[in-house]
Design a protein around this motif. Structure first.
Motif, PDB file in Angstrom:
ATOM      1  N   ALA A 276      -2.464   7.860   5.917  1.00 48.92           N
ATOM      2  CA  ALA A 276      -2.847   9.192   5.025  1.00 48.92           C
ATOM      3  C   ALA A 276      -2.953   9.224   3.938  1.00 48.92           C
ATOM      4  O   ALA A 276      -4.085   9.762   2.798  1.00 48.92           O
ATOM      5  N   GLY A 277      -2.806   8.322   3.107  1.00 48.44           N
ATOM      6  CA  GLY A 277      -2.455   8.397   1.334  1.00 48.44           C
ATOM      7  C   GLY A 277      -3.312   7.670   0.979  1.00 48.44           C
ATOM      8  O   GLY A 277      -3.494   7.865  -0.189  1.00 48.44           O
ATOM      9  N   ALA A 278      -4.110   6.541   1.346  1.00 48.17           N
ATOM     10  CA  ALA A 278      -4.386   5.344   1.306  1.00 48.17           C
ATOM     11  C   ALA A 278      -5.667   5.400   1.901  1.00 48.17           C
ATOM     12  O   ALA A 278      -6.175   6.000   3.395  1.00 48.17           O
TER      13      ALA A 278
ATOM     14  N   TRP B 136       7.585   3.114   9.753  1.00 47.99           N
ATOM     15  CA  TRP B 136       8.132   3.628   9.264  1.00 47.99           C
ATOM     16  C   TRP B 136       7.064   4.486   8.070  1.00 47.99           C
ATOM     17  O   TRP B 136       6.903   5.474   7.456  1.00 47.99           O
ATOM     18  N   LEU B 137       6.326   3.163   8.323  1.00 46.58           N
ATOM     19  CA  LEU B 137       5.726   3.869   7.134  1.00 46.58           C
ATOM     20  C   LEU B 137       3.508   3.493   7.819  1.00 46.58           C
ATOM     21  O   LEU B 137       3.022   3.924   6.574  1.00 46.58           O
ATOM     22  N   ARG B 138       3.483   3.878   8.790  1.00 43.33           N
ATOM     23  CA  ARG B 138       1.966   3.960   9.136  1.00 43.33           C
ATOM     24  C   ARG B 138       2.150   5.626   8.691  1.00 43.33           C
ATOM     25  O   ARG B 138       0.678   5.811   7.931  1.00 43.33           O
ATOM     26  N   GLU B 139       2.504   6.380   8.404  1.00 46.86           N
ATOM     27  CA  GLU B 139       1.806   7.810   7.724  1.00 46.86           C
ATOM     28  C   GLU B 139       1.730   7.787   6.644  1.00 46.86           C
ATOM     29  O   GLU B 139       0.504   8.176   6.220  1.00 46.86           O
ATOM     30  N   THR B 140       2.838   7.357   6.187  1.00 46.31           N
ATOM     31  CA  THR B 140       1.888   7.157   4.157  1.00 46.31           C
ATOM     32  C   THR B 140       0.812   5.888   4.052  1.00 46.31           C
ATOM     33  O   THR B 140      -0.083   6.901   3.112  1.00 46.31           O
ATOM     34  N   VAL B 141       0.616   5.106   4.787  1.00 45.91           N
ATOM     35  CA  VAL B 141      -0.637   4.531   4.294  1.00 45.91           C
ATOM     36  C   VAL B 141      -1.986   5.314   4.825  1.00 45.91           C
ATOM     37  O   VAL B 141      -2.650   5.584   4.433  1.00 45.91           O
TER      38      VAL B 141
ATOM     39  N   THR C 142       0.624  -1.343  -0.470  1.00 46.47           N
ATOM     40  CA  THR C 142       0.328   0.281  -0.050  1.00 46.47           C
ATOM     41  C   THR C 142       0.869   1.018  -0.130  1.00 46.47           C
ATOM     42  O   THR C 142       0.142   2.243  -0.523  1.00 46.47           O
ATOM     43  N   ALA C 143       1.813   1.219   0.929  1.00 44.88           N
ATOM     44  CA  ALA C 143       3.051   2.547   0.720  1.00 44.88           C
ATOM     45  C   ALA C 143       3.674   2.332  -0.399  1.00 44.88           C
ATOM     46  O   ALA C 143       3.965   3.802  -1.028  1.00 44.88           O
ATOM     47  N   ALA C 144       4.040   1.469  -1.208  1.00 41.87           N
ATOM     48  CA  ALA C 144       4.426   1.660  -2.520  1.00 41.87           C
ATOM     49  C   ALA C 144       3.590   2.383  -3.557  1.00 41.87           C
ATOM     50  O   ALA C 144       4.125   2.822  -4.462  1.00 41.87           O
ATOM     51  N   LEU C 145       2.674   2.449  -3.359  1.00 42.92           N
ATOM     52  CA  LEU C 145       1.196   2.141  -3.907  1.00 42.92           C
ATOM     53  C   LEU C 145       1.117   3.687  -4.408  1.00 42.92           C
ATOM     54  O   LEU C 145       0.879   4.472  -5.223  1.00 42.92           O
TER      55      LEU C 145
ATOM     56  N   SER D 112      -5.029   3.881  -3.753  1.00 45.16           N
ATOM     57  CA  SER D 112      -4.973   2.701  -3.096  1.00 45.16           C
ATOM     58  C   SER D 112      -5.683   2.413  -2.052  1.00 45.16           C
ATOM     59  O   SER D 112      -6.224   3.368  -1.596  1.00 45.16           O
ATOM     60  N   ALA D 113      -6.240   1.781  -1.460  1.00 48.05           N
ATOM     61  CA  ALA D 113      -7.402   0.958  -0.427  1.00 48.05           C
ATOM     62  C   ALA D 113      -6.958   0.066   0.229  1.00 48.05           C
ATOM     63  O   ALA D 113      -7.042  -1.288  -0.451  1.00 48.05           O
ATOM     64  N   LEU D 114      -6.387   0.218   1.310  1.00 44.47           N
ATOM     65  CA  LEU D 114      -6.545  -0.946   2.117  1.00 44.47           C
ATOM     66  C   LEU D 114      -7.510  -1.796   2.924  1.00 44.47           C
ATOM     67  O   LEU D 114      -7.607  -1.449   3.448  1.00 44.47           O
TER      68      LEU D 114
END
Length: 406
Positions: free
Chosen positions: A278-280, A271-276, A187-190, A197-199
């Protein structure tokens, strides 16, 4: 061509076993592209989730821990921080191969069948070789699990292990099914690639590790006693898994399977929490009931915690639904051979030397987790498995040579 021992697989387990065999002077050949799963089936920008001190292959000689390699190439290293980039880990594995397993045959094995005096291996170009004993050290690639409801939906559905980069999804609507670290990594990479992206997670929450406190002092001896550090993570359950795999093997099969299934559940890198988040679009407590493929999209039937059903359309679905080790998913195993093996669940039942019920056929890595526990699903497990398998094989070969000489 004949050899006493064949090692199938050249990831961390295969390379570690091969290096240990070489140190013991064994007549062994190793097959497969080196570090293939890590180089081809994980997000290119990923950081290793395991602590650096627990991410070394097992060489049997000094100078080849990940820390020693990092110092040699001038890369930053700490036993816990900073996290190791995937690219450096792959470079480390290739350097390990070059130095310790220089005769690696990178051809794939396409068929393994028993013979009257061992096993025959058919290679991808049709060449046939034989070995008295075989170590199967395949990685997780063959064990990718896709939910039945999404199976057979062609190019609209893939597994997280099918992707290394995600640029082709820029602007696309992509659903990621799962709640573990692979789902979060994908999800972070997307998000970074510009996808919508939707998780979608069945769990009620997405658990993340806590970020390390840079000002934290070294734990006291009492704290270390209560919560010991291990290569699998902190805690006594992890320490037992790491220190007592032989005890694990003595447990009833049903209990072993339950521990392997439930221990070390899905937890994602902090370290991926904020990206995922906030961004997905992140939806938890979601159940997937059905799917149908359209001309240019795929629709998923979902229900949330309230039980209400809805259909959502996406351009693609990525299943980050993990891996399930199974003898039936190893494509080169002769079917009659695989069916005849004693099992714990879908994995081979192994003796203390990692030998299956078929004489001379050994398994290490994820396929051995049913016998030796969660330790065998991680790189740190090479420290236990590789020396034991190699020493047992080398002793057997030495006794055979003595008998022949006599």
């Amino acid at each position: 061509m004949h050899s006493d021992i064949a090692v199938i697989g050249a990831g961390p387990y295969g390379l570690s076993v091969a290096a240990q065999l070489a140190q013991r002077g064994a007549d062994a050949r190793t097959f497969g592209p080196p570090m293939a799963t890590w180089r081809e089936r994980m997000p290119a920008d990923m950081l290793l989730k395991s602590d650096p001190f627990a991410s070394s292959l097992t060489a049997g000689v000094p100078g080849w821990t990940l820390g020693e390699y990092s110092a040699r190439v001038g890369a930053p290293y700490g036993d816990r921080e900073p996290r190791v980039p995937l690219a450096r880990f792959c470079d480390y594995g290739l350097a390990f191969r070059d130095e310790l397993v220089p005769d690696l045959d990178e051809r794939m094995v396409t068929l393994l069948t028993p013979t009257s005096d061992g096993y025959e291996l058919v290679l991808e170009d049709g060449e046939r070789q034989t070995a008295r004993r075989v170590v199967v050290a395949v990685g997780i690639t063959h064990f990718a699990h896709t939910p039945a409801v999404l199976a057979g939906l062609s190019d609209r559905v893939s597994h997280s292990g099918d992707h290394r980069t995600f640029d082709r999804f820029a602007g696309a609507r992509v659903a990621v099914v799962g709640a573990g670290s692979s789902a979060v990594e994908v999800t972070a990479a997307l998000v970074d690639a510009g996808a919508q992206s939707a998780l979608l997670a069945r769990r009620g929450s997405i658990p993340f590790w806590a970020a390390p406190d840079p000002d934290a002092q070294r734990p006291s001896w009492a704290e270390r006693l209560r919560n010991p550090s291990t290569g699998l993570g902190p805690g006594w359950r992890n320490k037992l898994c790491e220190d007592a795999p032989d005890v694990f093997r003595a447990l009833p099969p049903e209990l072993r399977l339950r521990i392997v299934r439930n221990h070390l559940g899905p937890v994602s890198p902090w370290w991926l929490r904020e990206t995922v988040m906030a961004g997905a679009e992140v939806r938890t407590g979601v159940t997937l009931h059905g799917a149908r493929r359209g001309e240019a999209s795929i629709a998923l039937e979902l229900s949330g915690p309230d039980g209400e059903h809805e259909w959502r359309e996406f351009d693609h679905v990525i299943c980050a639904t993990g891996y399930q080790a199974s003898l039936d998913r190893i494509p080169f195993l002769d079917q009659r051979l695989a069916r005849g093996l004693a099992r714990v669940g879908e994995m081979p039942e192994l003796n203390r030397h990692f030998e299956s019920s078929a004489p001379g056929l050994f398994f290490v890595g994820a396929a051995a987790a049913g016998s030796f526990g969660p330790l065998l699903r991680f790189v740190v497990g090479t420290e236990f498995a590789a020396p034991r398998v190699a020493s047992g094989l080398a002793r057997h070969a030495s006794r055979r040579r003595e008998l022949v000489a006599a």
